[in-house]
Design an enzyme around this catalytic site. Sequence first.
Site, PDB file in Angstrom:
ATOM      1  N   ASN A   7      10.886  -6.901  -0.524  1.00 32.59           N
ATOM      2  CA  ASN A   7       9.530  -6.507  -0.012  1.00 32.59           C
ATOM      3  C   ASN A   7       9.223  -7.243   1.158  1.00 32.59           C
ATOM      4  OD1 ASN A   7       6.770  -5.902   0.478  1.00 32.59           O
ATOM      5  ND2 ASN A   7       5.957  -6.573  -1.531  1.00 32.59           N
ATOM      6  N   ARG A  95      10.681  -1.837  -0.657  1.00 35.45           N
ATOM      7  CA  ARG A  95       9.362  -1.537  -0.583  1.00 35.45           C
ATOM      8  C   ARG A  95       9.082  -0.754   0.868  1.00 35.45           C
ATOM      9  NH1 ARG A  95       3.765  -4.237  -0.905  1.00 35.45           N
ATOM     10  NH2 ARG A  95       2.496  -2.390  -1.550  1.00 35.45           N
ATOM     11  N   HIS A 184      -0.230   1.996  -3.529  1.00 42.64           N
ATOM     12  CA  HIS A 184       0.102   1.460  -4.908  1.00 42.64           C
ATOM     13  C   HIS A 184       0.836   2.508  -5.880  1.00 42.64           C
ATOM     14  CE1 HIS A 184      -3.479  -1.559  -4.801  1.00 42.64           C
ATOM     15  NE2 HIS A 184      -2.603  -1.980  -4.194  1.00 42.64           N
ATOM     16  N   ARG A 245     -11.168  -6.532   0.944  1.00 39.37           N
ATOM     17  CA  ARG A 245     -11.507  -5.179   1.648  1.00 39.37           C
ATOM     18  C   ARG A 245     -12.697  -4.511   1.244  1.00 39.37           C
ATOM     19  NH1 ARG A 245      -5.568  -2.817   0.579  1.00 39.37           N
ATOM     20  NH2 ARG A 245      -4.925  -4.900  -0.026  1.00 39.37           N
ATOM     21  N   GLU A 388       6.100  -4.216 -10.042  1.00 35.36           N
ATOM     22  CA  GLU A 388       6.621  -3.068  -8.916  1.00 35.36           C
ATOM     23  C   GLU A 388       8.090  -3.391  -8.536  1.00 35.36           C
ATOM     24  OE1 GLU A 388       2.864  -4.205  -6.851  1.00 35.36           O
ATOM     25  OE2 GLU A 388       3.176  -2.141  -6.113  1.00 35.36           O
TER      26      GLU A 388
END
Length: 401
Positions: A7, A95, A184, A245, A388
């Site tokens: 990642n 990813r 996601h 956010r 993940e």
Amino acid sequence: MKILVINSGSSSIKFQLFEMADESVLASGLIERIGEKKGHIKCILHPETGKERIIKRVELIVDHKSGMHRAVDILTDPDSGVISNSSDISAVGHRVVHGGETFHQPTPITDDVLAAIEKNIPLAPLHNPPNLDGILVARDLFPGAAQIAVFDTAFHQSIPPHAYHYALPYELYEKQRIRKYGFHGTSHKYVASECASQMGKLLEDLNLIPIHLGNGCSMTAIKNGRSVDTTLGLTPLEGLVMGTRSGDVDPAVHAYLARNCGMDIDSIDMMLNKESGLKGLCGMNDMRDIHDQIAAGNERARLALEVQTYRNRKYVGAYLAVLGRVDAIVFTAGIGENDGVVRAKTLEGLEPFGIILDPVVNNQRVREPLLLSSTESRIQVWGIPTNEELAIAREAKIVLG
Ligand code: ADP
């Protein structure tokens, strides 16, 4: 078969090396502050086993390539390494944040695929370029390994047009591809599959609402195993209230701030992404700190918790309406797995819809799949740890056949 998952971010690379025979983690690592004077390397060999060994270094790491070189040196160290050389790795799963409308599933990386990821850079200017760097470095370092891209957006490519279109002039979709993409996806798909196996059902027979609450937060409506709507949008800013956010705001906020506060577009964008959400409301973006402050009587911390959980509940209601029949709601990620208060407040008052938590079980932290609802709840509520990296490794293995 050994699969390395990478990642790659703008100044960091996270990686995990799996032995896929038993899905054990041989090593996991984080290379941070790439390009700064003091780069950090942390690698855990054989994590969470009796043989665990932690290696930490602080040194200049000029770029992603030299960072990954150091990681390979650690992994192949003749005394303490976990593989004998880099050709032991059969595949590298990457990813990739934005696959745009091009990618609906994990994809072996060719030059055409690289070009398509590059073409999607305007949709994810902060994420796709470092993802590409990671791929180029891995192609160099592991020439014998298959390189496979796993896209955050791919799972949501099944969302129908009436849910992904914004009501904007249609040319903006035709010319700029402005629409909801969702993110996601790897996490939502992973916890949905785990939930199906826990329930002893096939994913394609289930309607689910996974709720990913970490630093980034999102919720998905899954109908018969496929994503039909999700809260994140063109970028990972829409929907739920996140750590820093904003989630949903009136889009006129941009024009208002520009006209009345003299803010330019970059500072508004920065404010909405980095200075808003929980942090904007109370100055803290870690839910543990927020609970401590609520206990100390801090009203703004309480407000932040109320705003976030109210927004969660509003979207649960929206997705109950989208799906009609819902079999289970699944909480995951840092807050979703650990915070019984947020889970309870998110589902507060939804008993008439058949959603009833077991207050004792819900107080626990989720370490493995855990049924959080009471026996009389018509809709089951689960806590399921996301993973993940493992999800990317599994996807890469499927692509390898
Ligand atoms: P990311 O989205 O960066 O992958 P995580 O899923 O790891 O984030 O979630 C990180 C967040 O989870 C933290 O910012 C914190 O708010 C929350 N968190 C972690 N542990 C706990 C805990 N024990 N109780 C409540 N919240 C927690």
